[in-house]
Design an enzyme around this catalytic site. Structure first.
Site: not given
Ligand code: GDP
Ligand code: IMO
Ligand code: MG
Length: 428
Positions: A20-24, A48-49, A151, A227, A306-308, A334
């Protein structure tokens, strides 16, 4: 961008390939003006996108990350679990900025509702697990999906039948209250839902029919994953996962669309690896290099703050997502964060004793014994921000990207060099 878009078919899925949090959100936003409909199929406000437009930051939790584009329709599918108050808040936040949102949101009648008791159960379960806790976002995701599969879940359509809604709330509050030793109040839950009911009612839609008709009509649809593959309930690092199907199959069941209507699958992959919460993380860096990446990449959760945890790029992890989802193109995000590191490592293969593993092991014993084969690459010093062509990247950055392509078996079609909507390099 033009060539990249031209290489894609009518309907495209965007999926997270790591934890998750790859930058979707950023790519969904960047592509959305070229699509008519953008859908969420699974998860809830655990997502959280983040989108950054000319320095302004927006975080989407439940709404698809496309709503800044005035003509895009956002669908929240049957596979999602929806916190009604959170959805209302998200809509209001954007409407306060002058955007018209409500008329463009379609919420599935069959999406499950997250009640306050789901959040209380989430917290209670985590507390009882102690050191073995998952580290959930405490948004009630797991308990809401548990109710769905048992259910006894409450769905959005139940807002249209108040007697039934009341009965279900009474049953669930009594049942869960007894099981978890919690004092749950069905009247309070009902009052809260009622306060949003008139606002939510016009959004309720048979989204399966709407989407299938739209696809037949030639409308272009983007499926926004939440995720990442390693958090998938089946294919992730169970039990340290979320409670839904992250992978492409989840898109089909979570919206009621056929796999045949998904033309292309884009994987979103960070140029290194991060994870929030507990659980195995083979390529984790526990020294100051990990802290450097965390600080430079601002690796703090968009939902919980939270810190990743940070680690090297793990090709075994990403290959897993490429294979499972038929990913043909990767958006490597990134890359800019890695500037300044002397050398970079890529986890290439895993071994347990002498046997090669192709999946992250989930038992504690196997993780303790896991041997990782890394390949090391020279880093680069240059700041990558503002670079818009692959050939203008430092040679070592180009080599790193090309090595990733080779290791994961998919081409890198786009590269992120900054958080802003436009900080993207499209690579042929
Ligand atoms: P998502 O959940 O996959 O949409 O990703 P998040 O928004 O949780 O986390 C990605 C973070 O990296 C966010 O703070 C974005 O603004 C940031 N981000 C996305 N792409 C890039 C990139 O190419 N470079 C940098 N420096 N930040 C990026
Ligand atoms: P996006 O869409 C990163 C993680 C939580 C926890 C586990 C289970 O922004 O990439 P949950 O609340 O779903 O039962 O938690 O999954 N987790 C994520 N980690 N990005 C997310 O979403 C996440 N959604 C859940 O931190 O480890
Ligand atoms: Mg996210």
């Amino acid at each position: 961008m033009k060539d990249f878009l031209a290489s894609l078919g009518q309907n495209v899925a965007i999926l997270g390939t790591q934890w998750g949090d790859e930058g979707k959100g950023k790519l969904v936003d960047a592509l959305s003006s070229h699509f008519d409909i953008v859908c969420r199929s699974a998860g809830g406000a655990n997502a959280g996108h983040t989108i950054v437009v000319n320095g302004d930051k927006f975080i989407f939790h439940l709404l698809p990350s496309a709503m800044l584009h005035p003509n895009t329709i956002g669908v929240i599918g049957n596979g999602t679990v929806v916190e009604i108050a959170e959805l209302a808040k998200e809509i209001k936040l954007l409407e306060d900025k002058g955007l018209e949102i409500s008329s463009r949101v379609k919420l599935s009648l069959r999406a499950h509702i997250i009640l306050n008791y789901h959040k209380e159960i989430d917290a209670a379960l985590e507390e009882r697990k102690g050191s073995k806790k998952v580290g959930t976002t405490q948004r009630g995701i797991g308990p809401a999906y548990t109710d769905k599969f048992a259910r006894i879940g409450i769905r959005c359509e139940d807002l249209l039948d108040l007697d039934l809604l009341k009965e279900k709330l009474e049953f669930n509050c009594a049942f869960h209250g007894k099981n978890f030793d919690l004092n749950l109040d069905p009247t309070k839950e009902l009052e809260e839902l009622m306060s949003y009911r008139e606002m939510i009612k016009p959004l309720l839609t048979d989204t399966r029919k709407f989407l299938n008709d739209s696809i037949l009509d030639g409308k272009k649809v983007l499926f926004e994953g939440a995720q990442g593959q390693q958090l998938d309930i089946d294919h992730g690092t169970y039990p340290f996962v979320t409670s839904s199907s992250i992978c492409l199959g989840g898109v089909c069941t979570g919206l009621g669309v056929s796999p045949k209507s998904i033309s292309d699958v884009i994987g979103i992959t960070k140029a290194y690896t991060t994870r929030v919460g507990s659980g195995p993380f083979p390529s984790e860096i526990t020294d100051e290099i990990g802290q450097y990446i965390q600080k430079k990449g601002v690796e703090f959760g968009a939902t919980t703050g939270r810190p990743r945890r940070c680690g090297w790029f793990d090709a075994v992890v990403v290959r897993n997502a490429v294979e499972t989802n038929g990913i043909n193109t990767i958006n490597l995000t990134k890359l800019d964060v890695l500037s300044g590191l002397k050398e970079l490592k890529i986890a290439q293969r895993y071994f347990l004793d002498d046997t090669e593993l192709f999946t992250v092991p989930t038992t504690r014993k196997a993780n303790e014994k896991l041997r990782i084969e890394y390949e090391t690459f020279p880093g680069w010093e240059e700041d990558l921000s503002g670079i818009s062509e692959f050939s203008k990247l430092p040679q070592n950055a180009q080599n790193y990207v090309l090595a990733i392509e080779k290791f994961i078996g998919a081409k890198v079609g786009a590269i992120g060099v900054g958080p802003d909507r436009g900080d993207l390099i499209f690579k042929k």
